[in-house]
Design a protein around this motif. Structure first.
Motif, PDB file in Angstrom:
ATOM      1  N   GLY A 102       0.764  -1.243   0.000  1.00 33.05           N
ATOM      2  CA  GLY A 102       0.000   0.000   0.000  1.00 33.05           C
ATOM      3  C   GLY A 102       0.791   1.286   0.000  1.00 33.05           C
ATOM      4  O   GLY A 102       0.199   2.365  -0.178  1.00 33.05           O
ATOM      5  N   LEU A 103       2.116   1.220   0.209  1.00 35.23           N
ATOM      6  CA  LEU A 103       2.906   2.449   0.166  1.00 35.23           C
ATOM      7  C   LEU A 103       3.064   2.924  -1.280  1.00 35.23           C
ATOM      8  O   LEU A 103       3.031   2.128  -2.226  1.00 35.23           O
ATOM      9  CB  LEU A 103       4.275   2.243   0.799  1.00 35.23           C
ATOM     10  N   THR A 104       3.254   4.215  -1.462  1.00 35.15           N
ATOM     11  CA  THR A 104       3.409   4.807  -2.790  1.00 35.15           C
ATOM     12  C   THR A 104       4.874   4.766  -3.189  1.00 35.15           C
ATOM     13  O   THR A 104       5.732   5.306  -2.495  1.00 35.15           O
ATOM     14  CB  THR A 104       2.908   6.256  -2.795  1.00 35.15           C
ATOM     15  N   LEU A 105       5.150   4.136  -4.300  1.00 33.18           N
ATOM     16  CA  LEU A 105       6.530   3.949  -4.739  1.00 33.18           C
ATOM     17  C   LEU A 105       7.097   5.215  -5.370  1.00 33.18           C
ATOM     18  O   LEU A 105       6.478   5.806  -6.255  1.00 33.18           O
ATOM     19  CB  LEU A 105       6.601   2.806  -5.754  1.00 33.18           C
ATOM     20  N   VAL A 106       8.282   5.605  -4.898  1.00 36.19           N
ATOM     21  CA  VAL A 106       9.074   6.648  -5.564  1.00 36.19           C
ATOM     22  C   VAL A 106      10.345   5.951  -6.038  1.00 36.19           C
ATOM     23  O   VAL A 106      11.336   5.851  -5.312  1.00 36.19           O
ATOM     24  CB  VAL A 106       9.386   7.828  -4.637  1.00 36.19           C
ATOM     25  N   HIS A 107      10.287   5.438  -7.265  1.00 39.60           N
ATOM     26  CA  HIS A 107      11.387   4.633  -7.783  1.00 39.60           C
ATOM     27  C   HIS A 107      12.585   5.539  -8.077  1.00 39.60           C
ATOM     28  O   HIS A 107      12.414   6.657  -8.559  1.00 39.60           O
ATOM     29  CB  HIS A 107      10.956   3.906  -9.055  1.00 39.60           C
ATOM     30  N   PRO A 108      13.801   5.060  -7.827  1.00 35.08           N
ATOM     31  CA  PRO A 108      14.969   5.927  -8.056  1.00 35.08           C
ATOM     32  C   PRO A 108      15.239   6.237  -9.521  1.00 35.08           C
ATOM     33  O   PRO A 108      15.915   7.230  -9.823  1.00 35.08           O
ATOM     34  CB  PRO A 108      16.128   5.135  -7.441  1.00 35.08           C
TER      35      PRO A 108
END
Length: 319
Positions: free
Chosen positions: A137-143
């Protein structure tokens, strides 16, 4: 492909949150390399690296529901620091997953900013945990595997194009490829005659391997340069590099560390090995291009603790 309009929009979005870092000619590096050199000093960026740009662009693009869920990222150091600091500034809860090989200072800075830091045994398992937390459920901030993040990193290239004098070749280090994808897209639009070269360290060769194979694939990671140690690149970054980048050069860890010492001694800047690796590669580019070469270096970050850098230098017999 990321276009110049995407990068210009990202520049407007993040302008009030990040630093427009200086671009400066370097007499010391010019004397060392024998050709004119200009440096884009992203180590002076907020959080100490270019990563603040992409993290901020992504955070500002999130919906209220995505913000409320909290964000998660994986990092060998700089992306985690950037996300932690910028998320705190924008009042978003952040979780950062790092391998235990990440510099202790990076872990400390992320925790100090208020992020929940989760440590794993290696970078492969760090990426796996990041994806599991995303699925929970966390929002991904992909590198790097995100067009919004790449457009944010591309603002480095936009500023370099606007602020540098004449350049023939620009060198950019590669981890997962988000920085070079954005910088190359910006330079192709604004300085189409400038060649862009990528630089990796031995044991962190995800882009080189992808280019040889014709697409992304998993690689074994063994470089001490954790900030470049992605276990694979993405299709998005691979497509940009294969289309826009002249070549990817690979240098030994020892030469990356020596590059840090040369940057300190000749350019008067304290950089990390992810930036230090540019100098041995710049020597190769200068020799290949020959007379008329005018080099630009994206000095991507400065988050190396003195103890770590001096320890690496002693290990390699450089001190």
């Amino acid at each position: 492909m990321i276009g110049i309009t995407d990068i210009e929009a990202a520049a407007r979005r993040i302008a009030d949150h990040v630093v427009r870092t200086p671009t400066a000619p370097s007499p010391g590096l010019t004397a060392l390399l024998g050709v004119p050199v200009a440096a884009k000093l992203e180590l002076l960026q907020r959080t100490g690296s270019f990563k603040a740009r992409g993290a901020t662009a992504k955070l500002l693009s999130l919906s209220e529901a995505e913000r409320a869920a909290g964000v998660v990222a994986v990092s060998g150091g700089n992306h985690g620091i950037a996300l932690a600091v910028m998320a705190a500034a924008l009042e978003v809860k952040a979780t950062v997953v790092m391998p235990r090989t990440a510099p202790a200072r990076s872990v400390e800075l992320a925790e100090r900013a208020g992020a929940s830091v989760r440590l794993t045994e290696g970078m492969d398992s760090a990426f796996e945990l990041m994806l599991r937390l995303r699925d929970e459920g966390l929002t991904l901030v992909h590198p790097f595997d995100d067009p919004v993040v790449i457009a944010g990193q591309g603002t480095v290239g936009l500023e370099f194009a606007e602020d540098a004098e004449e350049l023939t070749d620009v060198l950019v280090s590669i981890g997962g490829g988000g920085l070079i994808a954005g910088v190359a897209a910006a330079l192709r639009a604004r300085r189409p005659r400038v060649r862009v070269w990528g630089v990796e360290t031995e044991g962190a060769e995800a882009m080189s391997a992808a280019l040889r194979a014709g697409g992304p694939l998993p690689v074994a990671v063994s470089s001490l340069v954790t900030t470049l140690s992605a276990p694979s690149v993405s299709r998005l970054t691979y497509d940009h590099v294969s289309a826009l980048v002249e070549e990817v050069l690979v240098v030994p860890d020892r030469e990356a560390v020596r590059g840090c010492l040369d940057l300190a001694g000749h350019a008067k800047v304290w950089a990390e090995p992810a930036a230090g690796c540019l100098l041995p590669a710049a020597r190769q580019v200068a020799a290949r291009v020959g007379a008329g070469a005018r080099l630009g270096l994206v000095v991507c970050g400065g988050n190396a603790a003195p103890g770590d850098l001096f320890g690496w230098a002693r290990r390699f017999g450089l001190l």
